[in-house]
Design a protein around this motif. Structure first.
Motif, PDB file in Angstrom:
ATOM      1  N   ILE A  24      62.349  44.223 -15.289  1.00 20.79           N
ATOM      2  CA  ILE A  24      62.708  45.334 -15.847  1.00 20.79           C
ATOM      3  C   ILE A  24      62.753  46.765 -14.389  1.00 20.79           C
ATOM      4  O   ILE A  24      63.803  47.901 -14.135  1.00 20.79           O
ATOM      5  N   ASN A  25      61.503  45.977 -13.348  1.00 22.39           N
ATOM      6  CA  ASN A  25      62.161  46.545 -11.919  1.00 22.39           C
ATOM      7  C   ASN A  25      63.190  46.412 -11.552  1.00 22.39           C
ATOM      8  O   ASN A  25      64.198  47.702 -10.998  1.00 22.39           O
ATOM      9  N   VAL A  26      64.110  45.449 -11.562  1.00 23.22           N
ATOM     10  CA  VAL A  26      65.730  45.596 -11.176  1.00 23.22           C
ATOM     11  C   VAL A  26      66.285  46.354 -11.769  1.00 23.22           C
ATOM     12  O   VAL A  26      67.284  47.301 -11.953  1.00 23.22           O
ATOM     13  N   LEU A  27      66.599  46.087 -13.600  1.00 21.92           N
ATOM     14  CA  LEU A  27      67.098  47.226 -14.361  1.00 21.92           C
ATOM     15  C   LEU A  27      66.732  48.579 -13.642  1.00 21.92           C
ATOM     16  O   LEU A  27      67.934  49.248 -13.808  1.00 21.92           O
ATOM     17  N   VAL A  28      65.316  49.049 -13.168  1.00 18.47           N
ATOM     18  CA  VAL A  28      65.554  50.084 -13.566  1.00 18.47           C
ATOM     19  C   VAL A  28      66.153  50.615 -12.309  1.00 18.47           C
ATOM     20  O   VAL A  28      66.440  51.611 -12.070  1.00 18.47           O
ATOM     21  N   PHE A  29      66.038  50.411 -11.496  1.00  9.05           N
ATOM     22  CA  PHE A  29      67.019  50.187  -9.715  1.00  9.05           C
ATOM     23  C   PHE A  29      68.256  50.453  -9.928  1.00  9.05           C
ATOM     24  O   PHE A  29      68.960  50.774  -9.431  1.00  9.05           O
ATOM     25  N   VAL A  30      69.036  49.373 -11.191  1.00  8.75           N
ATOM     26  CA  VAL A  30      70.197  49.360 -10.903  1.00  8.75           C
ATOM     27  C   VAL A  30      71.034  50.090 -11.827  1.00  8.75           C
ATOM     28  O   VAL A  30      71.657  51.410 -11.252  1.00  8.75           O
ATOM     29  N   THR A  70      55.614  59.388 -17.353  1.00 10.74           N
ATOM     30  CA  THR A  70      55.995  59.339 -16.083  1.00 10.74           C
ATOM     31  C   THR A  70      54.627  58.447 -15.792  1.00 10.74           C
ATOM     32  O   THR A  70      54.823  57.780 -14.399  1.00 10.74           O
ATOM     33  N   LEU A  71      53.072  58.340 -16.221  1.00 18.84           N
ATOM     34  CA  LEU A  71      52.346  57.822 -15.614  1.00 18.84           C
ATOM     35  C   LEU A  71      52.269  55.838 -15.584  1.00 18.84           C
ATOM     36  O   LEU A  71      51.748  55.568 -14.664  1.00 18.84           O
ATOM     37  N   LEU A  72      53.250  55.974 -16.134  1.00 14.09           N
ATOM     38  CA  LEU A  72      53.727  54.327 -16.006  1.00 14.09           C
ATOM     39  C   LEU A  72      55.428  54.045 -15.605  1.00 14.09           C
ATOM     40  O   LEU A  72      55.046  53.087 -14.582  1.00 14.09           O
ATOM     41  N   THR A  73      55.880  55.146 -16.229  1.00 16.06           N
ATOM     42  CA  THR A  73      57.769  54.566 -15.422  1.00 16.06           C
ATOM     43  C   THR A  73      57.446  54.927 -14.240  1.00 16.06           C
ATOM     44  O   THR A  73      58.454  53.657 -13.285  1.00 16.06           O
ATOM     45  N   TYR A  74      57.138  55.807 -13.337  1.00  7.93           N
ATOM     46  CA  TYR A  74      56.861  55.353 -11.905  1.00  7.93           C
ATOM     47  C   TYR A  74      56.869  54.506 -11.656  1.00  7.93           C
ATOM     48  O   TYR A  74      56.664  53.572 -10.075  1.00  7.93           O
ATOM     49  N   ALA A  75      55.847  53.588 -11.686  1.00 10.48           N
ATOM     50  CA  ALA A  75      55.327  51.931 -11.392  1.00 10.48           C
ATOM     51  C   ALA A  75      56.855  50.859 -11.411  1.00 10.48           C
ATOM     52  O   ALA A  75      56.677  49.742 -11.735  1.00 10.48           O
ATOM     53  N   PHE A  76      57.904  51.479 -12.006  1.00  9.14           N
ATOM     54  CA  PHE A  76      59.455  50.459 -12.546  1.00  9.14           C
ATOM     55  C   PHE A  76      60.380  50.721 -11.162  1.00  9.14           C
ATOM     56  O   PHE A  76      60.935  50.992 -11.990  1.00  9.14           O
ATOM     57  N   THR A  77      59.993  52.190 -10.976  1.00 12.28           N
ATOM     58  CA  THR A  77      60.227  52.806 -10.265  1.00 12.28           C
ATOM     59  C   THR A  77      60.643  52.765  -8.423  1.00 12.28           C
ATOM     60  O   THR A  77      59.916  53.148  -7.831  1.00 12.28           O
ATOM     61  N   HIS A  78      62.257  52.839  -7.825  1.00 15.13           N
ATOM     62  CA  HIS A  78      62.462  52.316  -7.015  1.00 15.13           C
ATOM     63  C   HIS A  78      63.755  52.974  -6.198  1.00 15.13           C
ATOM     64  O   HIS A  78      64.928  52.574  -6.894  1.00 15.13           O
TER      65      HIS A  78
END
Length: 297
Positions: A24-30, A70-78
Motif C-alpha cells: 500500500i505504501n509503495v502504491l501510494v508513492f508510485v 487524512t488521519l489515516l492516509t498520511y501514514a501511507f504517504t511519502h
C-alpha cells in the motif's frame, strides 16, 4: 497484466499483512510520483499541492475537519525516495518479528493504532502548545508513527532479541528502540517537531499495546472489528447471526476453561535455557508462543 494479478493476489491472501502494508505504501508513492510527473509535463505542476492535500494530515483543525480521512492516509504517504525507503525497511524488519510472534491481525492493529495516536498527538501539540501554534498549518506525512509503534512493540515484547546491523554487528532491539526515541526527541528541536512528536506518540502506543496484551487486553480489537465490517461491506458478504437455543443450566461443578492452558514451568525453563545457548532465533514458533503465554502470568 501480470503486475495487476500479482497485486490482486497479494491482497487476496489473509496471511500476508506485512506485504500488504508495504505494498500500500509503495502504491501510494508510485501514484503520487506519476501524478506529479504528468502535472509537470502538462504545465499544471502547482495543482499537485491540491492532490497531496488529500493525503497528508493538516495540523489546523478546520482543514482536518474537511479532510478527516487524512488521519489515516498520511501514514501511507511519502514524497522522497529515502523517506519511504527507510520507513519500509524498518517496517519489514520489525514487522516480520511482530507478525511471527503475534500474527498478521495484531501487526495491522499496531500499525493503524500507532498512526492514529501519532496523528492525534501531532494535531493536539500544534494546537495546544504555544511554541508550536505559529506553525499551525504544517502537514504531517509518512509511515513513521505506525512503524515506530511496531519498533517499540517488538522491543517491549522481545527486548533481548538481536539484530545484526551493517558495520555495527549484533545489537539488541531494546537499544535500537531507545535510539529511535532519542532521534525523535532530537528532531523536535532540530527542524521537524511534528514528525518527532508523532513518532513519540506511536512509540507510546506500541509500548502500551504490548503491556495491555500481556495483561490479557487487546487494544486492537476495535480496529479489527471495523476492518472486518468494512471488508464484509466491500465484498458483499453478509454478517452471520448465530442463534442459540436455550439449554438447561449446567451444574456449578462443570466449569468451563476459557483461558489458554499455560505451559509447564519445566518447558519454560527449557526454552529459556535454549535462548541462553543458541539465542532467541533458534526457537520454534510453538516455543515462542509458549514463552509469550508464560509472560502473561
Amino acid at each position: 497484466m501480470s503486475i495487476v494479478n500479482d497485486i490482486r493476489t497479494a491482497f487476496s491472501r489473509r496471511d500476508n499483512a506485512l506485504n500488504q502494508l508495504l505494498l500500500i505504501n509503495v502504491l501510494v508513492f508510485v501514484f503520487l510520483v506519476l501524478v506529479k510527473a504528468v502535472l509537470w509535463l502538462s504545465g499544471f505542476q502547482p495543482y499537485f499541492a491540491n492532490v497531496l492535500r488529500q493525503f497528508v494530515l493538516p495540523s489546523d483543525l478546520p482543514a482536518l475537519l474537511r479532510h478527516p480521512w487524512t488521519l489515516l492516509t498520511y501514514a501511507f504517504t511519502h514524497e522522497g525516495f529515502f523517506h519511504i525507503f527507510f520507513n519500509l525497511l524498518n517496517l519489514y524488519w520489525f514487522g516480520a518479528l511482530v507478525r511471527e510472534y503475534l500474527g498478521d491481525r495484531r501487526l495491522v492493529s499496531l500499525y493503524i493504532l500507532g498512526a492514529l495516536v501519532g496523528g492525534v498527538v501531532f494535531v493536539l501539540a500544534f494546537n495546544l502548545l504555544p511554541v508550536l501554534r505559529p506553525a499551525v498549518g504544517t502537514p504531517l506525512l509518512g509511515a513513521s508513527a505506525g512503524v515506530t509503534a511496531i519498533v517499540m512493540a517488538a522491543a517491549t515484547l522481545l527486548p533481548e532479541y538481536t539484530f545484526s546491523l551493517f558495520l555495527i554487528g549484533p545489537v539488541r532491539i531494546k537499544y535500537i528502540a531507545a535510539f529511535v526515541i532519542l532521534i525523535s526527541v532530537i528532531a523536535i528541536n532540530q527542524g521537524n517537531p511534528g514528525g518527532g512528536i508523532a513518532h513519540i506518540g506511536g512509540a507510546l502506543l506500541g509500548f502500551l499495546f504490548i503491556r495491555q496484551l500481556q495483561a490479557g487486553r487487546d487494544l486492537g480489537r476495535p480496529v479489527l472489528a471495523i476492518g472486518d465490517w468494512v471488508g464484509n461491506l466491500v465484498s458483499g458478504r453478509p454478517n452471520l447471526r448465530v442463534s442459540h437455543r436455550s439449554r438447561p443450566a449446567e451444574a456449578p461443578t462443570a466449569t468451563r476453561k476459557t483461558a489458554p492452558i499455560k505451559p509447564e514451568q519445566e518447558e519454560i525453563d527449557g526454552i529459556l535455557d535454549k535462548i541462553s545457548r543458541s539465542g532467541y532465533e533458534s526457537l520454534s514458533k510453538e516455543e515462542k508462543q509458549k514463552l509469550f503465554k508464560a509472560s502473561q502470568k
